[in-house]
Design a protein around this motif. Structure first.
Motif, PDB file in Angstrom:
ATOM      1  N   ASN A 193       5.543  -5.941   9.155  1.00 16.40           N
ATOM      2  CA  ASN A 193       6.649  -5.043   8.795  1.00 16.40           C
ATOM      3  C   ASN A 193       6.097  -3.915   7.915  1.00 16.40           C
ATOM      4  O   ASN A 193       5.302  -4.149   7.014  1.00 16.40           O
ATOM      5  N   VAL A 194       6.524  -2.668   8.223  1.00  9.73           N
ATOM      6  CA  VAL A 194       6.084  -1.506   7.422  1.00  9.73           C
ATOM      7  C   VAL A 194       6.536  -1.689   5.970  1.00  9.73           C
ATOM      8  O   VAL A 194       5.860  -1.267   5.032  1.00  9.73           O
ATOM      9  N   VAL A 195       7.698  -2.304   5.811  1.00 15.37           N
ATOM     10  CA  VAL A 195       8.200  -2.603   4.468  1.00 15.37           C
ATOM     11  C   VAL A 195       7.602  -3.942   4.042  1.00 15.37           C
ATOM     12  O   VAL A 195       8.024  -5.003   4.486  1.00 15.37           O
TER      13      VAL A 195
ATOM     14  N   THR B 221       9.987  -9.048   5.509  1.00 16.16           N
ATOM     15  CA  THR B 221       9.097  -8.237   4.680  1.00 16.16           C
ATOM     16  C   THR B 221       8.097  -9.104   3.936  1.00 16.16           C
ATOM     17  O   THR B 221       7.189  -8.597   3.293  1.00 16.16           O
TER      18      THR B 221
ATOM     19  N   LEU C  33      16.599  -1.927   5.509  1.00 11.44           N
ATOM     20  CA  LEU C  33      15.220  -1.472   5.297  1.00 11.44           C
ATOM     21  C   LEU C  33      14.236  -2.365   6.039  1.00 11.44           C
ATOM     22  O   LEU C  33      13.261  -1.893   6.630  1.00 11.44           O
ATOM     23  N   CYS C  34      14.508  -3.668   6.007  1.00 11.42           N
ATOM     24  CA  CYS C  34      13.655  -4.625   6.709  1.00 11.42           C
ATOM     25  C   CYS C  34      13.636  -4.334   8.205  1.00 11.42           C
ATOM     26  O   CYS C  34      12.570  -4.278   8.834  1.00 11.42           O
ATOM     27  N   ALA C  35      14.815  -4.101   8.788  1.00 15.68           N
ATOM     28  CA  ALA C  35      14.907  -3.827  10.234  1.00 15.68           C
ATOM     29  C   ALA C  35      14.252  -2.495  10.584  1.00 15.68           C
ATOM     30  O   ALA C  35      13.648  -2.342  11.643  1.00 15.68           O
TER      31      ALA C  35
ATOM     32  N   GLY D 133      11.717  -1.399   9.043  1.00 17.21           N
ATOM     33  CA  GLY D 133      10.294  -1.667   8.852  1.00 17.21           C
ATOM     34  C   GLY D 133       9.632  -2.381  10.010  1.00 17.21           C
ATOM     35  O   GLY D 133       8.446  -2.196  10.251  1.00 17.21           O
ATOM     36  N   TYR D 134      10.408  -3.208  10.743  1.00 21.12           N
ATOM     37  CA  TYR D 134       9.783  -3.914  11.865  1.00 21.12           C
ATOM     38  C   TYR D 134      10.056  -3.220  13.202  1.00 21.12           C
ATOM     39  O   TYR D 134       9.777  -3.770  14.258  1.00 21.12           O
TER      40      TYR D 134
ATOM     41  N   GLU E  45       7.833   1.684  14.335  1.00 19.96           N
ATOM     42  CA  GLU E  45       7.523   3.051  13.914  1.00 19.96           C
ATOM     43  C   GLU E  45       7.101   3.052  12.452  1.00 19.96           C
ATOM     44  O   GLU E  45       7.599   2.281  11.644  1.00 19.96           O
ATOM     45  N   ASN E  46       6.191   3.939  12.128  1.00 20.42           N
ATOM     46  CA  ASN E  46       5.685   4.019  10.763  1.00 20.42           C
ATOM     47  C   ASN E  46       6.497   4.998   9.912  1.00 20.42           C
ATOM     48  O   ASN E  46       7.000   5.991  10.416  1.00 20.42           O
ATOM     49  N   PHE E  47       6.655   4.680   8.645  1.00 23.73           N
ATOM     50  CA  PHE E  47       7.279   5.597   7.676  1.00 23.73           C
ATOM     51  C   PHE E  47       6.960   5.055   6.292  1.00 23.73           C
ATOM     52  O   PHE E  47       6.468   3.928   6.160  1.00 23.73           O
TER      53      PHE E  47
ATOM     54  N   PRO F 130       8.293   3.490   3.115  1.00 24.80           N
ATOM     55  CA  PRO F 130       9.509   2.878   2.563  1.00 24.80           C
ATOM     56  C   PRO F 130       9.869   3.434   1.178  1.00 24.80           C
ATOM     57  O   PRO F 130      11.035   3.426   0.801  1.00 24.80           O
ATOM     58  N   GLU F 131       8.884   3.917   0.481  1.00 28.31           N
ATOM     59  CA  GLU F 131       9.119   4.421  -0.880  1.00 28.31           C
ATOM     60  C   GLU F 131       9.795   5.794  -0.883  1.00 28.31           C
ATOM     61  O   GLU F 131      10.068   6.347  -1.947  1.00 28.31           O
TER      62      GLU F 131
END
Lengths: 407, 407
Positions: A49-51, A229, B323-325, B327-328, B331-333, B335-336
């Motif tokens: 997870n990116v987060v 996460t 945020l979790c969804a 994140g998975y 796609e990249n980004f 989170p901060e």
């Protein structure tokens, strides 16, 4: 290879502790410690997870760093995810606090967290908990079990297993504990799983064995399609068995891999079967595939299907939903060639032959699907590869747990 | 551009019929007919599921064939999926039966089916239904509405809309009806949606407008992540408005595209909001993305998250799950950098700024999330692209409907 009693304290030289620190829950234990008298080589795999939660970021640094590990501090109240620099700082503070009371190196203290996302850690309570864990730790099997209980969130039962095996005449032990009930759809790793072994093994072999094994175990389960996460698997090896050191590409390495598979598959299945609100473990095997990848993608598509999961909850042999989920998996196959079977402790029944429903007994199918562990086997008749995925049914309990999780 | 009353019979020259044929349900209508006095150019998009229902296979042949279409026969009891050669044969029989009573070409009879997978069609009842449909058809708006009602399965309300617009001084009408409540996760197309227009338009322009539009409308909704075997969108154009013929790359084509977007977005949102067991429509917009694709993938990941959907069911501002969804999603980004807002008829509230929770009012958040239409907006601050996806909450009702759907 023998399955024995115990979990993280089954291997020589490991101790565990548990305590009620009041991080989020009241009237229950919510912190656990795994401690090794000797420094351990450590392998780890983490969420994609990116987060990424703060402890995931912290543990990755520890696992890839030079320091050996001697302790894992876990809390099951707060995930410490989406908590920014402040949350990461609390990981450093946690490691330092644990290092001080345990007399170990802070660079080697691993941290596991699970629970609510977005809340900051109450550090005073966490530190008080660490002090209690250090006092309470011992090497009894009971402490291992109670540590496994302390890391549960919405889990209904603790998850632990241990095996012994022979490495060139020396008995080696591998054990582990895990938790995971919701937000379970591991991708390259899973929720919290902590494995301990007294094997002497090279760090490279340890990481390789773990990284390969999770692809067929934790990564093949799903409760709700939500990749957490905080997913973390840690494998600590302290060498206390004093076996000849295991390195890659040897018979001993293959033996170690077999032991790891037993432990991880058991814990992964425990997680799937104890999914939030679940009343049944759903095992889906796809065979006759042209590649392992194809079999995995199709099997996982079925265990992730909400419609299949609700049909299993209703003990309803609604096989069309299984074929439908196979069909949208992204992998190609000929629906007109599929055979499908349902199996459980109540028997085995072929439902479809060459894509068409047989004149099967609905009553018998319902009986088979009313067991706590049910299995669907699909043969797609394209080749010789097969794969298995594990999930659970989707019930009112899942809604009850998640419609108001935070309150 | 004006939204007017009606659905499939709003455009000139179209008639609709409905009847209770007893295909699966008793005491309700379950068959519908769309008929055009003039032969129609027809565009269609269909499920990408490897397991394609017989009517999907049939309609693809009709749409890509040379014959123009004059009729669509729909039943809402049996999906006619996983029925092999026998099931496909029943499509041919259906088309012939309809052609005979309607006096049209069998090669141009389109078929829509939805309902239980795996059962064969009771052809005697279906043929009796077709005869009744032919007798009952007329061009009233009421018949359009009752046809939309007849194609419902677990839907709780009929879905129809119509718009008028100007093409070079001529008034053109476009209308449609759709159904879809479970097994809704369209991929390149969706459940059953039937659109009619009296526009004169080239076949190429018609298909292009439809194929492009579904990417932002039907393909952006999800009820349960299960991509159906029967997803079908058909767009029939009979030219009865006698406008100057619309071709690609013109102002008239862009006007037609705008009308199509209004109709398809409306029907797609209706489907999401009327998802099985749903009490709320969940709209998720991702903005500040570096590309439309990125925004779409992230937005769709959120509307598909079971944990987000159950939180919405509980009116719980559990933003960590969103945020979790995100994140998975794949796609990249960063989170901060994410800002997150909740909106509805009850107001607007910023929940997260730069990845960290603000000190927002939980009470106000719950009030906002208690509306029948709720919206989450995430700004990922990477660029200027945005996209919206639609889903619904996951409730006890979904379990009730699906744990024993077949009985």
């Amino acid at each position: 290879m023998e399955i024995i009693k115990g979990g993280v304290t089954a291997a020589k030289g490991f101790e565990a502790g548990y305590t009620a620190a009041g991080i989020k829950y009241k009237d229950r234990t919510d912190m656990a410690l795994i401690y090794s008298k000797k420094p351990c080589k450590t392998a780890g795999t983490f969420t994609t997870n990116v987060v990424k939660a703060a402890p995931v970021q912290w543990d990755r640094k520890v696992v890839t760093g030079k320091a050996k590990s001697q302790a894992v501090i876990v809390n099951s109240g707060i995930a410490n995810a989406c908590t920014g620099a402040e949350g990461y700082g609390y990981c450093e503070e946690t490691a330092k606090a644990a290092a001080k009371v345990l007399g170990v190196n802070a660079d080697g203290v691993l941290i596991g967290s699970t629970g609510v996302i977005g809340m900051q850690m109450p550090m005073d309570r966490l530190k008080a908990g660490i002090a209690k864990l250090a006092e309470a730790k011992n090497s009894s099997l009971e402490n291992g079990t109670l540590a496994a209980k302390a890391i549960m969130t919405t889990d209904t039962r603790e998850k632990e297993i241990a095996v012994t095996f022979d490495i060139e005449g020396t008995t080696v032990t591998l054990g582990g504990m895990a938790k995971g009930s919701g937000m379970i759809h591991p991708n390259m790793c899973t929720m919290l799983s902590f494995l301990t072994t007294d094997a002497a093994i090279s760090k490279k072999a340890l990481q390789k064995a773990l990284s390969e094994d999770i692809k067929d175990t934790y990564n093949m389960i799903s409760v709700d399609g939500d990749t957490s996460t905080n997913d973390t698997v840690l494998l600590l090896a302290n060498g206390a068995a004093k076996n000849e050191k295991i390195v890659e590409g040897t018979k001993s390495f293959r033996t170690f891999q077999k032991a790891l598979r037993i432990v991880n598959e058991y814990l992964a299945k425990m997680m799937a079967g104890d999914g939030e609100g679940a009343t049944a473990l759903l095992e889906v095997t796809v065979r006759g595939a042209k590649s392992k990848k194809q079999a995995k993608v199709i099997a996982k598509s079925v265990v992730c299907s909400n419609l299949t999961k609700t049909a299993i909850a209703g003990h309803d042999a609604n096989w069309g939903r299984i074929l439908c989920a196979m069909g949208y998996s992204g992998e190609n196959f000929d629906p007109e060639k599929v055979d499908l079977f349902f199996e459980s402790a109540a028997g085995k029944l072929q439902i479809i032959e060459d894509g068409t429903a047989l004149d099967y007994s609905e009553e018998k199918a319902t009986e088979i699907l009313s067991q706590p562990e049910v299995r669907a086997v699909a043969d797609i008749k394209m080749g010789k590869a097969s794969a298995t995925a594990w999930g659970c049914d989707l019930t009112h309990g899942y809604i009850d747990i998640n419609a108001d999780y935070r309150s």
